[in-house]
Design a protein around this motif. Structure first.
Motif, mmCIF file in Angstrom:
data_model
loop_
_atom_site.group_PDB
_atom_site.id
_atom_site.type_symbol
_atom_site.label_atom_id
_atom_site.label_comp_id
_atom_site.label_asym_id
_atom_site.label_seq_id
_atom_site.Cartn_x
_atom_site.Cartn_y
_atom_site.Cartn_z
ATOM 1 N N UNK A 36 0.867 -1.172 0.000
ATOM 2 C CA UNK A 36 0.000 0.000 0.000
ATOM 3 C C UNK A 36 0.903 1.221 0.000
ATOM 4 N N UNK A 37 0.869 1.992 -1.067
ATOM 5 C CA UNK A 37 1.798 3.103 -1.250
ATOM 6 C C UNK A 37 1.153 4.445 -0.896
ATOM 7 N N UNK A 38 1.959 5.489 -0.965
ATOM 8 C CA UNK A 38 1.436 6.837 -0.801
ATOM 9 C C UNK A 38 0.389 7.151 -1.850
ATOM 10 N N UNK A 39 0.589 6.635 -3.046
ATOM 11 C CA UNK A 39 -0.404 6.842 -4.115
ATOM 12 C C UNK A 39 -1.732 6.172 -3.757
ATOM 13 N N UNK A 40 -1.668 5.002 -3.140
ATOM 14 C CA UNK A 40 -2.889 4.320 -2.696
ATOM 15 C C UNK A 40 -3.578 5.112 -1.586
ATOM 16 N N UNK A 41 -2.778 5.625 -0.648
ATOM 17 C CA UNK A 41 -3.342 6.458 0.414
ATOM 18 C C UNK A 41 -4.053 7.668 -0.181
ATOM 19 N N UNK A 42 -3.409 8.313 -1.140
ATOM 20 C CA UNK A 42 -3.983 9.504 -1.767
ATOM 21 C C UNK A 42 -5.280 9.171 -2.492
ATOM 22 N N UNK A 43 -5.271 8.083 -3.246
ATOM 23 C CA UNK A 43 -6.473 7.685 -3.987
ATOM 24 C C UNK A 43 -7.635 7.410 -3.043
ATOM 25 N N UNK A 44 -7.370 6.661 -1.989
ATOM 26 C CA UNK A 44 -8.455 6.311 -1.072
ATOM 27 C C UNK A 44 -8.917 7.534 -0.276
ATOM 28 N N UNK A 45 -8.001 8.427 0.085
ATOM 29 C CA UNK A 45 -8.403 9.646 0.770
ATOM 30 C C UNK A 45 -9.283 10.505 -0.143
ATOM 31 N N UNK A 46 -8.908 10.603 -1.415
ATOM 32 C CA UNK A 46 -9.730 11.399 -2.353
ATOM 33 C C UNK A 46 -11.148 10.838 -2.441
ATOM 34 N N UNK A 47 -11.285 9.527 -2.430
ATOM 35 C CA UNK A 47 -12.621 8.913 -2.469
ATOM 36 C C UNK A 47 -13.415 9.275 -1.220
ATOM 37 N N UNK A 48 -12.795 9.145 -0.071
ATOM 38 C CA UNK A 48 -13.469 9.488 1.186
ATOM 39 C C UNK A 48 -13.864 10.961 1.179
ATOM 40 N N UNK A 49 -12.957 11.822 0.781
ATOM 41 C CA UNK A 49 -13.243 13.257 0.786
ATOM 42 C C UNK A 49 -14.360 13.603 -0.205
ATOM 43 N N UNK A 50 -14.357 12.971 -1.357
ATOM 44 C CA UNK A 50 -15.423 13.210 -2.344
ATOM 45 C C UNK A 50 -16.793 12.875 -1.732
ATOM 46 N N UNK A 51 -16.866 11.791 -0.988
ATOM 47 C CA UNK A 51 -18.123 11.411 -0.336
ATOM 48 C C UNK A 51 -18.503 12.401 0.766
ATOM 49 N N UNK A 52 -17.520 12.902 1.507
ATOM 50 C CA UNK A 52 -17.791 13.904 2.531
ATOM 51 C C UNK A 52 -18.326 15.180 1.896
ATOM 52 N N UNK A 53 -17.728 15.596 0.801
ATOM 53 C CA UNK A 53 -18.176 16.805 0.102
ATOM 54 C C UNK A 53 -19.613 16.626 -0.386
ATOM 55 N N UNK A 54 -19.934 15.448 -0.874
ATOM 56 C CA UNK A 54 -21.300 15.176 -1.333
ATOM 57 C C UNK A 54 -22.301 15.360 -0.190
ATOM 58 N N UNK A 55 -21.975 14.832 0.971
ATOM 59 C CA UNK A 55 -22.863 14.967 2.132
ATOM 60 C C UNK A 55 -22.963 16.427 2.559
ATOM 61 N N UNK A 56 -21.834 17.119 2.622
ATOM 62 C CA UNK A 56 -21.839 18.533 3.016
ATOM 63 C C UNK A 56 -22.671 19.364 2.039
ATOM 64 N N UNK A 57 -22.646 18.983 0.778
ATOM 65 C CA UNK A 57 -23.423 19.681 -0.241
ATOM 66 C C UNK A 57 -24.914 19.421 -0.072
ATOM 67 N N UNK A 58 -25.275 18.183 0.232
ATOM 68 C CA UNK A 58 -26.685 17.797 0.298
ATOM 69 C C UNK A 58 -27.405 18.300 1.553
ATOM 70 N N UNK A 59 -26.691 18.530 2.626
ATOM 71 C CA UNK A 59 -27.340 19.049 3.829
ATOM 72 C C UNK A 59 -27.526 20.552 3.640
#
Length: 172
Positions: free
Chosen positions: A4-27
């Motif tokens: 599991x590399x830094x690139x993997x960490x970055x990719x998975x963090x971007x996915x989590x953050x994208x989902x957080x932004x979606x929730x923040x947008x919808x509320x």
């Protein structure tokens, strides 16, 4: 062996953050004062906390590259992050910070090599606070955000909003 590399960490963090932004947008912003119970953070406070949390880890691991974190250091990092989060007082400010700060942190993760991720960070009282690798600590940023995002998804339900991940699963 799994790697599991830094690139993997970055990719998975971007996915989590994208989902957080979606929730923040919808509320709706007029619901940002909502609390699941009186003794919990409001939507606004939770989003401020989520947004600010990676900033102290980025400073500790990126700028300062500490290998020992004293209690006083930790309090300084957390205090700075909390102060920053408090400046994000509107939905627009939060959404912008979630996007820009999130990408800044993801880009930092993306550039980390094995040597950096494998470095050990130690703490006072090692019997109570065992050393961790930078990898483990940085993975914790994503875990932390997912924890609080789960709280926000429950609040969405309280507000009559079906979370986007639930809607997507139902559509499949």
């Amino acid at each position: 062996m799994t790697y599991y590399s830094g690139k993997d960490l970055a990719r998975s963090f971007r996915t989590v953050r994208r989902n957080t932004i979606q929730i923040a947008t919808e509320i709706p912003e007029d619901k940002y004062s909502h609390r699941a119970t009186p003794d919990t953070r409001s939507v606004l406070e939770t989003l401020q906390h989520i947004t600010a949390n990676p900033t102290w880890q980025h400073k500790l691991h990126g700028h300062d590259k500490k290998t020992f974190v004293a209690f006083e250091d930790f309090m300084t990092y957390i205090g700075g992050a909390t102060q920053y989060g408090a400046t994000l007082a509107t939905k627009d400010a939060l959404l912008k910070a979630l996007e820009t700060d999130g990408e800044t942190f993801a880009s930092f993760l993306d550039a980390l090599g094995d040597d950096s991720l494998g470095q050990t960070v130690s703490f006072p009282e090692p019997e109570k606070n065992p050393s961790k690798t930078r990898f483990e600590m940085l993975l914790g940023v994503k875990e932390h955000e997912m924890h609080h995002r789960g709280q926000l998804m429950l609040i969405q339900r309280q507000l009559g909003i079906v979370p986007h991940l639930t809607r997507a699963r139902a559509a499949r």
